[in-house]
Design a protein around this motif. Structure first.
Motif, PDB file in Angstrom:
ATOM      1  N   ASP A 152       0.834  -1.198   0.000  1.00 17.53           N
ATOM      2  CA  ASP A 152       0.000   0.000   0.000  1.00 17.53           C
ATOM      3  C   ASP A 152       0.873   1.255   0.000  1.00 17.53           C
ATOM      4  N   ALA A 153       0.242   2.393  -0.266  1.00 18.76           N
ATOM      5  CA  ALA A 153       0.980   3.638  -0.459  1.00 18.76           C
ATOM      6  C   ALA A 153       1.764   4.025   0.791  1.00 18.76           C
ATOM      7  N   ALA A 154       1.153   3.856   1.965  1.00 21.76           N
ATOM      8  CA  ALA A 154       1.827   4.225   3.208  1.00 21.76           C
ATOM      9  C   ALA A 154       3.092   3.412   3.408  1.00 21.76           C
ATOM     10  N   ALA A 155       3.014   2.100   3.164  1.00 24.00           N
ATOM     11  CA  ALA A 155       4.184   1.247   3.346  1.00 24.00           C
ATOM     12  C   ALA A 155       5.256   1.555   2.305  1.00 24.00           C
ATOM     13  N   GLU A 156       4.858   1.946   1.099  1.00 26.43           N
ATOM     14  CA  GLU A 156       5.841   2.317   0.076  1.00 26.43           C
ATOM     15  C   GLU A 156       6.612   3.554   0.508  1.00 26.43           C
ATOM     16  N   ILE A 157       5.904   4.519   1.085  1.00 28.72           N
ATOM     17  CA  ILE A 157       6.573   5.700   1.618  1.00 28.72           C
ATOM     18  C   ILE A 157       7.560   5.289   2.702  1.00 28.72           C
ATOM     19  N   GLN A 158       7.099   4.410   3.581  1.00 24.73           N
ATOM     20  CA  GLN A 158       7.945   3.945   4.676  1.00 24.73           C
ATOM     21  C   GLN A 158       9.223   3.302   4.157  1.00 24.73           C
ATOM     22  N   GLN A 159       9.103   2.427   3.172  1.00 25.88           N
ATOM     23  CA  GLN A 159      10.272   1.748   2.623  1.00 25.88           C
ATOM     24  C   GLN A 159      11.275   2.748   2.055  1.00 25.88           C
ATOM     25  N   ASP A 160      10.773   3.803   1.425  1.00 23.60           N
ATOM     26  CA  ASP A 160      11.659   4.803   0.834  1.00 23.60           C
ATOM     27  C   ASP A 160      12.380   5.637   1.889  1.00 23.60           C
ATOM     28  N   LEU A 161      11.816   5.710   3.095  1.00 24.53           N
ATOM     29  CA  LEU A 161      12.432   6.493   4.160  1.00 24.53           C
ATOM     30  C   LEU A 161      13.646   5.795   4.773  1.00 24.53           C
ATOM     31  N   LEU A 162      13.649   4.474   4.740  1.00 25.34           N
ATOM     32  CA  LEU A 162      14.579   3.722   5.575  1.00 25.34           C
ATOM     33  C   LEU A 162      15.983   3.652   4.977  1.00 25.34           C
ATOM     34  N   PRO A 163      17.007   3.785   5.813  1.00 25.96           N
ATOM     35  CA  PRO A 163      18.388   3.584   5.363  1.00 25.96           C
ATOM     36  C   PRO A 163      18.682   2.089   5.259  1.00 25.96           C
ATOM     37  N   PRO A 164      19.901   1.695   4.859  1.00 29.49           N
ATOM     38  CA  PRO A 164      20.250   0.267   4.850  1.00 29.49           C
ATOM     39  C   PRO A 164      19.992  -0.392   6.191  1.00 29.49           C
ATOM     40  N   ARG A 165      19.538  -1.648   6.154  1.00 29.91           N
ATOM     41  CA  ARG A 165      19.196  -2.355   7.396  1.00 29.91           C
ATOM     42  C   ARG A 165      20.421  -2.863   8.141  1.00 29.91           C
ATOM     43  N   ILE A 166      21.524  -3.047   7.454  1.00 26.79           N
ATOM     44  CA  ILE A 166      22.741  -3.591   8.056  1.00 26.79           C
ATOM     45  C   ILE A 166      23.895  -2.639   7.738  1.00 26.79           C
ATOM     46  N   ALA A 167      24.657  -2.278   8.755  1.00 28.03           N
ATOM     47  CA  ALA A 167      25.773  -1.353   8.530  1.00 28.03           C
ATOM     48  C   ALA A 167      26.842  -1.565   9.589  1.00 28.03           C
ATOM     49  N   THR A 168      28.065  -1.224   9.231  1.00 25.52           N
ATOM     50  CA  THR A 168      29.179  -1.189  10.168  1.00 25.52           C
ATOM     51  C   THR A 168      29.706   0.231  10.206  1.00 25.52           C
ATOM     52  N   VAL A 169      29.850   0.765  11.418  1.00 27.90           N
ATOM     53  CA  VAL A 169      30.399   2.103  11.607  1.00 27.90           C
ATOM     54  C   VAL A 169      31.591   1.992  12.548  1.00 27.90           C
ATOM     55  N   GLU A 170      32.233   3.084  12.849  1.00 31.18           N
ATOM     56  CA  GLU A 170      33.396   3.047  13.727  1.00 31.18           C
ATOM     57  C   GLU A 170      32.992   2.523  15.106  1.00 31.18           C
ATOM     58  N   GLY A 171      33.538   1.365  15.454  1.00 29.77           N
ATOM     59  CA  GLY A 171      33.327   0.828  16.791  1.00 29.77           C
ATOM     60  C   GLY A 171      32.027   0.109  17.013  1.00 29.77           C
ATOM     61  N   ALA A 172      31.238  -0.120  15.977  1.00 30.72           N
ATOM     62  CA  ALA A 172      29.931  -0.743  16.222  1.00 30.72           C
ATOM     63  C   ALA A 172      29.348  -1.348  14.952  1.00 30.72           C
ATOM     64  N   HIS A 173      28.413  -2.272  15.156  1.00 31.50           N
ATOM     65  CA  HIS A 173      27.572  -2.802  14.091  1.00 31.50           C
ATOM     66  C   HIS A 173      26.148  -2.324  14.331  1.00 31.50           C
ATOM     67  N   ILE A 174      25.412  -2.122  13.239  1.00 35.34           N
ATOM     68  CA  ILE A 174      24.016  -1.700  13.299  1.00 35.34           C
ATOM     69  C   ILE A 174      23.177  -2.698  12.513  1.00 35.34           C
ATOM     70  N   ALA A 175      22.020  -3.041  13.048  1.00 37.28           N
ATOM     71  CA  ALA A 175      21.021  -3.793  12.293  1.00 37.28           C
ATOM     72  C   ALA A 175      19.652  -3.268  12.701  1.00 37.28           C
ATOM     73  N   ALA A 176      18.753  -3.196  11.751  1.00 36.35           N
ATOM     74  CA  ALA A 176      17.444  -2.614  12.039  1.00 36.35           C
ATOM     75  C   ALA A 176      16.420  -3.149  11.050  1.00 36.35           C
ATOM     76  N   GLY A 177      15.158  -3.069  11.429  1.00 41.68           N
ATOM     77  CA  GLY A 177      14.100  -3.513  10.536  1.00 41.68           C
ATOM     78  C   GLY A 177      12.744  -3.038  11.001  1.00 41.68           C
ATOM     79  N   VAL A 178      11.807  -3.006  10.048  1.00 35.75           N
ATOM     80  CA  VAL A 178      10.418  -2.663  10.322  1.00 35.75           C
ATOM     81  C   VAL A 178       9.540  -3.759   9.739  1.00 35.75           C
ATOM     82  N   LEU A 179       8.682  -4.319  10.562  1.00 37.63           N
ATOM     83  CA  LEU A 179       7.680  -5.272  10.108  1.00 37.63           C
ATOM     84  C   LEU A 179       6.303  -4.648  10.310  1.00 37.63           C
TER      85      LEU A 179
END
Length: 389
Positions: A152-179
């Motif tokens: 649906d349109a709302a979820a499409e907007i949501q998907q476009d907002l989100l950054p990568p779900r998995i990332a490595t930065v200085e000193g840390a790992h990041i993982a995130a998700g929306v269901l």
């Protein structure tokens, strides 16, 4: 060596991958180059937005249209799941080789090939990953393939907002998700590694559907504008509040946590605006709630408000979890809540898992708690300060 130079090592005409970068013909070009590298059959797969399936983007008809593979974090595969994905593919196509399409530390798809030179296919996959990641901004072909049902349109907007779900930065790992991904659309998460620290955010807009998606979209835009204007945490909260306030409706508000984690000092600073408090997860899986001076949701009462930060020293190896109320408030058929006790139990059980593995475990626990569809977004943003885990 430039990207085009590396592509030419695969095949003289492989630089066409970059020429096809903005074209819907990109998948066909990848397959042609796979065959040029010696594969007699090949297919290109992407991961659906819920992280549950491999969906064929293009390929020979002998390859299935879909592999059930509930191993992704959104449309990305973490490195530790690739062996399991290979086993799933091999169970259907025994002579197939799976080559991940890596973008930094996440796979955005896989090339499945029968035959072909391993080195050349790996080189092709590297360039295909880059082309796939960049090309998705120019054509709907890749996004369309990642959706196994109508969104649906709302979820499409949501998907476009989100950054990568998995990332490595200085000193840390990041993982995130929306269901759940295909509907609702009021939650968001965001992060950015800047000179002043790692910015983190999770928000939950009031209501569901298009109204909630519009509030979330405006909130993310306001947050990013504040960050890029060198705002403090308090100023960022005020900026998001003003943007939400100007919408004007009595029910157009959102809850959120905005935070900054400093790698060198271990200090976590955050502002809580009517949202569930952050959780701290110890190395052994022990879970505690970080007490803060929370305030009301954003967009309410008056245009100018006062926001106060809370600070806490995070020890090396601890994890920081930001989440939305769709996690503990998930209900089973009898109306029982998933609750914070089950959240803590799940986090303890995966204390030694990778960051992405812990996020997947919590998502699976929430989904498996009831056969009923999720009635509210369930959002997780996990930061692991042990870069070796």
């Amino acid at each position: 060596m430039t990207p085009a130079d590396r592509i030419s090592n695969v095949h003289d005409d492989a630089s066409e991958l970059l020429r096809e970068l903005v074209s819907h013909r990109l998948p066909a070009t990848v397959l042609r180059e796979a065959r040029a590298a010696g594969a007699h059959r090949a297919a290109l797969y992407v991961i659906d937005i819920d992280g549950s399936c491999l969906i064929k983007l293009a390929g020979d008809e002998q390859f299935p249209e879909l592999f059930q593979a509930p191993l992704g974090v959104g449309p990305e595969l973490p490195s530790e799941t690739i062996g399991e994905v290979q086993d799933i593919v091999a169970s259907k196509i025994p002579d197939a080789r799976l080559v991940p399409l890596w973008v930094r530390d996440r796979a955005v798809g896989v090339l499945v090939a029968c035959g072909g030179a391993s080195g050349e296919l790996r080189g092709l996959a590297d360039q295909a990953a880059l082309a796939l990641e960049l090309g998705s901004g120019y054509t709907d072909v890749i996004h369309r393939a990642r959706r196994r049902k109508a969104i649906d349109a709302a979820a499409e907007i949501q998907q476009d907002l989100l950054p990568p779900r998995i990332a490595t930065v200085e000193g840390a790992h990041i993982a995130a998700g929306v269901l759940p991904g295909y509907e609702v659309g009021g939650d968001f998460f965001d992060y950015a590694e800047n000179d002043d620290g790692l910015w983190l955010a999770v928000g939950d807009a009031m209501g569901k559907g298009n109204t909630a998606a519009a509030i979330s979209s405006l909130a993310v835009g306001a947050l990013r504008a504040a960050r890029r204007n060198d705002a403090t945490l308090e100023q960022a909260a005020q900026t998001v509040h003003e943007a939400s306030f100007e919408l004007g409706g009595p029910y157009q508000f959102l809850t959120a946590v905005f935070a900054v984690w400093h790698h060198k000092t271990g200090t976590l600073a955050w502002v809580n605006c009517g949202h569930p408090r952050p959780l701290l997860v110890d190395r052994d899986g022990g879970v505690s709630e970080l007490v803060d001076e929370g305030t009301y949701p954003l967009g309410m009462f008056r245009r100018q408000r006062s926001f106060r930060r809370t600070e806490f020293r995070v020890q090396p190896g601890q994890r920081i979890l930001l989440y939305s109320d769709g996690i503990p408030e998930r209900r089973d058929g009898a109306g029982e809540l998933f609750g914070m006790e089950r959240v803590a139990h799940t986090l303890r059980a995966c204390a030694n898992a990778t960051t992405a593995g812990a996020v997947r475990a919590l998502q699976h626990a929430v989904l498996g708690f009831s056969p009923r569809p999720l009635r509210d977004d369930a959002t997780i943003l996990l930061v692991d300060t042990d870069p070796k885990r």
